[in-house]
Write a protein that holds these residues in place. Sequence first.
Motif, PDB file in Angstrom:
ATOM      1  N   THR A 288       0.843  -1.208   0.000  1.00  0.00           N
ATOM      2  CA  THR A 288       0.000   0.000   0.000  1.00  0.00           C
ATOM      3  C   THR A 288       0.879   1.260   0.000  1.00  0.00           C
ATOM      4  OG1 THR A 288      -0.200  -0.228   2.403  1.00  0.00           O
ATOM      5  CG2 THR A 288      -2.072  -0.967   1.081  1.00  0.00           C
ATOM      6  N   ALA A 289       2.036   1.181   0.659  1.00  0.00           N
ATOM      7  CA  ALA A 289       2.919   2.363   0.685  1.00  0.00           C
ATOM      8  C   ALA A 289       3.400   2.701  -0.727  1.00  0.00           C
ATOM      9  CB  ALA A 289       4.109   2.108   1.603  1.00  0.00           C
ATOM     10  N   VAL A 290       3.730   1.666  -1.505  1.00  0.00           N
ATOM     11  CA  VAL A 290       4.194   1.905  -2.880  1.00  0.00           C
ATOM     12  C   VAL A 290       3.066   2.526  -3.709  1.00  0.00           C
ATOM     13  CG1 VAL A 290       4.837   0.703  -5.022  1.00  0.00           C
ATOM     14  CG2 VAL A 290       6.074   0.223  -2.897  1.00  0.00           C
ATOM     15  N   GLN A 291       1.862   1.993  -3.588  1.00  0.00           N
ATOM     16  CA  GLN A 291       0.727   2.585  -4.315  1.00  0.00           C
ATOM     17  C   GLN A 291       0.542   4.055  -3.914  1.00  0.00           C
ATOM     18  OE1 GLN A 291      -0.652   1.603  -6.813  1.00  0.00           O
ATOM     19  NE2 GLN A 291      -1.439  -0.472  -6.783  1.00  0.00           N
ATOM     20  N   GLU A 292       0.737   4.318  -2.624  1.00  0.00           N
ATOM     21  CA  GLU A 292       0.556   5.687  -2.138  1.00  0.00           C
ATOM     22  C   GLU A 292       1.635   6.615  -2.697  1.00  0.00           C
ATOM     23  OE1 GLU A 292      -1.788   7.257  -1.012  1.00  0.00           O
ATOM     24  OE2 GLU A 292      -1.359   8.586   0.666  1.00  0.00           O
ATOM     25  N   MET A 293       2.836   6.088  -2.903  1.00  0.00           N
ATOM     26  CA  MET A 293       3.892   6.920  -3.511  1.00  0.00           C
ATOM     27  C   MET A 293       3.464   7.378  -4.908  1.00  0.00           C
ATOM     28  SD  MET A 293       7.272   4.746  -2.452  1.00  0.00           S
ATOM     29  CE  MET A 293       7.626   4.431  -0.715  1.00  0.00           C
TER      30      MET A 293
END
Length: 414
Positions: A288-293
């Motif tokens: 989810t952190a990568v998607q948020e980036m």
Amino acid sequence: MKPLPGSQPDLGFAPLSDAFADDPYPAYTRLRDYGAPWYFADYDIWLLSRFDDVAAAAVHASCVRSPEAVMTPDEIAAQQVRDNWHDMPHHSRFVQFSLLNADGEVHQRLRRMIFNEFRTLSLQRLHAQTQAHVDRLLDAVIDTGRMDFIEDFAARVPGPVIGTFLGVPEEECGPLRQWSDDIVQYFDIDRSDARKALAERTTTEFYDYLLRLSDDRRRRPKDDLISRLIARYDAGDLSEDDYISTCMLILMAGHGSTIDILGNGLAALLAHPDQLQRLRADPSLMTTAVQEMFRYDAPLPFFHRFAAADIDFNGWQIPKGTKLGLLYACANRDEATFPQADRFDAGRTPNRHIAFASGAHVCLGNHLARMELDIVFSTLLRRLKDIEPTGAAVRRRGLSVRGFEALPVTFRAA
Ligand code: HEM
């Protein structure tokens, strides 16, 4: 249904300014708050800024990439001269034409040709190689305690990954980054003759290289994209332009954008220490952190479409021939779709961001890009601690790209 507004307020939209390079998001908020498509005279384009409008245009069958739907061949030729895109034989065959700029059946045929290459199964084979490559890059700097994250690290990540994907042997991947940079720089607004000559010369060099590599793969086929494409070319299934332009698109599409999102992603984490801490404490949040980036600071903020017919969407009447600017990065900060949109939330779900577009042209490399980010940030957090920005970070300027030229950091080995 409402027509496009006649008079336009001055929204202080200056995408080439230093202020915009530092932080484009206040300008994007003004565009969304205006509440209607806004005519940007410098680019002769109507900018769409709200998520629903951008998403509707991206999937609309009559919003197309190629000017052929709205201009005659003579008009296109005149436009090429105005933009200094003419007299570039290889660039116009292999770069200006590609599946990214094609529509309808031509687009579908070209997209189908490489679709399977991007399946998760094929990418799994790249995973171990990418991990080893990222570890080697980190080995080279880890004892120094400092690096320019862009030059010393991020810029060296995608070349060998794309090279392996295409089938370029590891020892020949060196020039890929420069080739990509030299070809892509001509999409910027500085279209001087010197930059034009560089783009054409580099396209020719890459073309010659691909021909040599193809000959080799003809004699000794391997399990790679170039071997499969050259076999289909020899069987008469595709033209040389189809084949070469697709290889060049993959090199360009997967290169600069990956470098830029690596910098944007790290900068987002450094600006939100609570989220960095949260991710360290719970590495299962990496997906989810990568998607948020990608949502929070998209590296490819802007693409165009042409209205190929009179169309209505979301209450707007768009006349045939209108050029539309789809502001993906701006749409990704729309509060109507993303609660607390200006906040970086490593665990954000749902996250229907549009950084990879949507509809017919949705990014084919999105799994590959997300895999690279997952590997890079998992490795950084595992092997480094106390990562801190130091010195002056330098942002790239422009509307079409968002990234860093320099992002100096200090750290300690974990
Ligand atoms: C790293 C971040 C990346 C971002 C943000 C990104 C974003 C995009 C976007 C927005 C489009 C659609 C453009 C439009 O709306 O007209 C696109 C298309 C495309 N991308 Fe990516 N991309 C990334 C990485 C990659 C990679 C790594 C590859 C391949 C190795 C790739 C291959 C492609 C291709 C082939 C297309 C054309 C698809 C079509 O026209 O049907 N991209 N990308």
